[in-house]
Design a protein around this motif. Structure first.
Motif, PDB file in Angstrom:
ATOM      1  N   VAL A   1      42.753   5.381  25.453  1.00 33.08           N
ATOM      2  CA  VAL A   1      42.665   5.278  23.917  1.00 33.08           C
ATOM      3  C   VAL A   1      40.986   5.432  23.560  1.00 33.08           C
ATOM      4  O   VAL A   1      40.354   5.356  24.230  1.00 33.08           O
ATOM      5  N   ARG A   2      41.105   6.242  22.491  1.00 34.91           N
ATOM      6  CA  ARG A   2      39.568   6.299  21.821  1.00 34.91           C
ATOM      7  C   ARG A   2      39.838   6.349  20.228  1.00 34.91           C
ATOM      8  O   ARG A   2      40.981   7.125  19.878  1.00 34.91           O
ATOM      9  N   GLU A   3      38.686   5.746  19.631  1.00 42.90           N
ATOM     10  CA  GLU A   3      38.677   5.993  18.333  1.00 42.90           C
ATOM     11  C   GLU A   3      38.307   7.289  18.002  1.00 42.90           C
ATOM     12  O   GLU A   3      37.618   7.859  18.328  1.00 42.90           O
ATOM     13  N   ALA A   4      39.352   7.965  16.849  1.00 44.00           N
ATOM     14  CA  ALA A   4      38.892   9.114  16.379  1.00 44.00           C
ATOM     15  C   ALA A   4      37.159   9.217  15.840  1.00 44.00           C
ATOM     16  O   ALA A   4      36.759   8.415  15.130  1.00 44.00           O
ATOM     17  N   GLY A   5      36.493  10.084  16.262  1.00 48.49           N
ATOM     18  CA  GLY A   5      35.165  10.400  15.811  1.00 48.49           C
ATOM     19  C   GLY A   5      34.159   9.777  16.725  1.00 48.49           C
ATOM     20  O   GLY A   5      32.918   9.877  16.418  1.00 48.49           O
ATOM     21  N   LYS A   6      34.644   8.742  17.901  1.00 51.63           N
ATOM     22  CA  LYS A   6      33.833   8.130  18.650  1.00 51.63           C
ATOM     23  C   LYS A   6      34.061   8.625  20.210  1.00 51.63           C
ATOM     24  O   LYS A   6      35.058   9.238  20.419  1.00 51.63           O
ATOM     25  N   ASP A   7      33.157   8.436  20.895  1.00 51.29           N
ATOM     26  CA  ASP A   7      33.246   8.819  22.254  1.00 51.29           C
ATOM     27  C   ASP A   7      33.533   8.015  23.470  1.00 51.29           C
ATOM     28  O   ASP A   7      34.237   8.292  24.382  1.00 51.29           O
TER      29      ASP A   7
END
Length: 188
Positions: A145-151
């Motif tokens: 998973v990753r937060e939208a807008g982050k790497d």
């Protein structure tokens, strides 16, 4: 920090992708948006449900009533306040490898790299949670998973059974209605 305060801070920091940094109650969710990649249409498929006058509706389907009692609650509960696992990567060029590329990103031909984006907002329209679920991680029931807008890419135990199909969000058996509540029926 005192030990108890530091433990609480660590716990909040490990919560999965909550924009406010605070736990979110499921009843604080006023809209849920899911975007996934449609392989047949070769385009993103977006589905949204929103709360209007304490009822869940599907805005894109002329405010058709959604089965908010169960489906919305299950979906929100499956993605809220989830502890994240270890950091896997900080590199944007590895997003495709983990399947956490935003399904709405333009100019990408690799369909397998695209994840499922889930966005929850409160009544004021503020984003509570906005992240992309990717491929299953090799470590058990976790997904990348990753937060939208982050790497940064993490692993987490999330509910990935989040549908963008209209039929999955509505009561399809209209005969479940209490017959004593029907006042008029017209068949065209």
């Amino acid at each position: 920090h005192r030990p108890a305060a530091r433990a609480q801070t660590d716990n909040l920091e490990r919560r999965l992708l909550t924009q406010t940094g605070e736990p979110v109650a499921p009843d604080g969710v006023a809209s849920l948006r899911v975007a996934s990649w449609d392989k047949e249409d070769k385009a993103p498929r977006v589905f949204e449900v929103a709360k209007k006058s304490n009822a869940w509706i599907i805005p894109s389907k002329h405010n058709y009533p959604a089965d908010g009692g169960s489906r919305v609650g299950e979906t929100a509960g499956g993605v809220l306040n989830i502890p994240r696992g270890p950091l896997v990567s900080k590199k944007a060029d590895q997003h495709a490898e983990f399947g956490v590329v935003d399904p709405e990103k333009e100019g990408l031909t690799d369909e397998e790299a695209r994840g499922k984006r889930v966005t929850l907002k409160d009544e004021g329209g503020a984003v509570l949670v906005d992240f992309i679920v990717g491929k299953r991680a090799p470590s058990g029931e976790r997904y990348y998973v990753r937060e939208a807008g982050k790497d940064e890419v993490y692993t987490a135990k999330v509910n990935v059974d989040i549908s963008t199909a209209f039929k999955d969000w509505v009561e399809t058996d209209f005969m479940k209605v209490d017959r004593y509540r029907i006042q008029h029926l017209a068949i065209n």
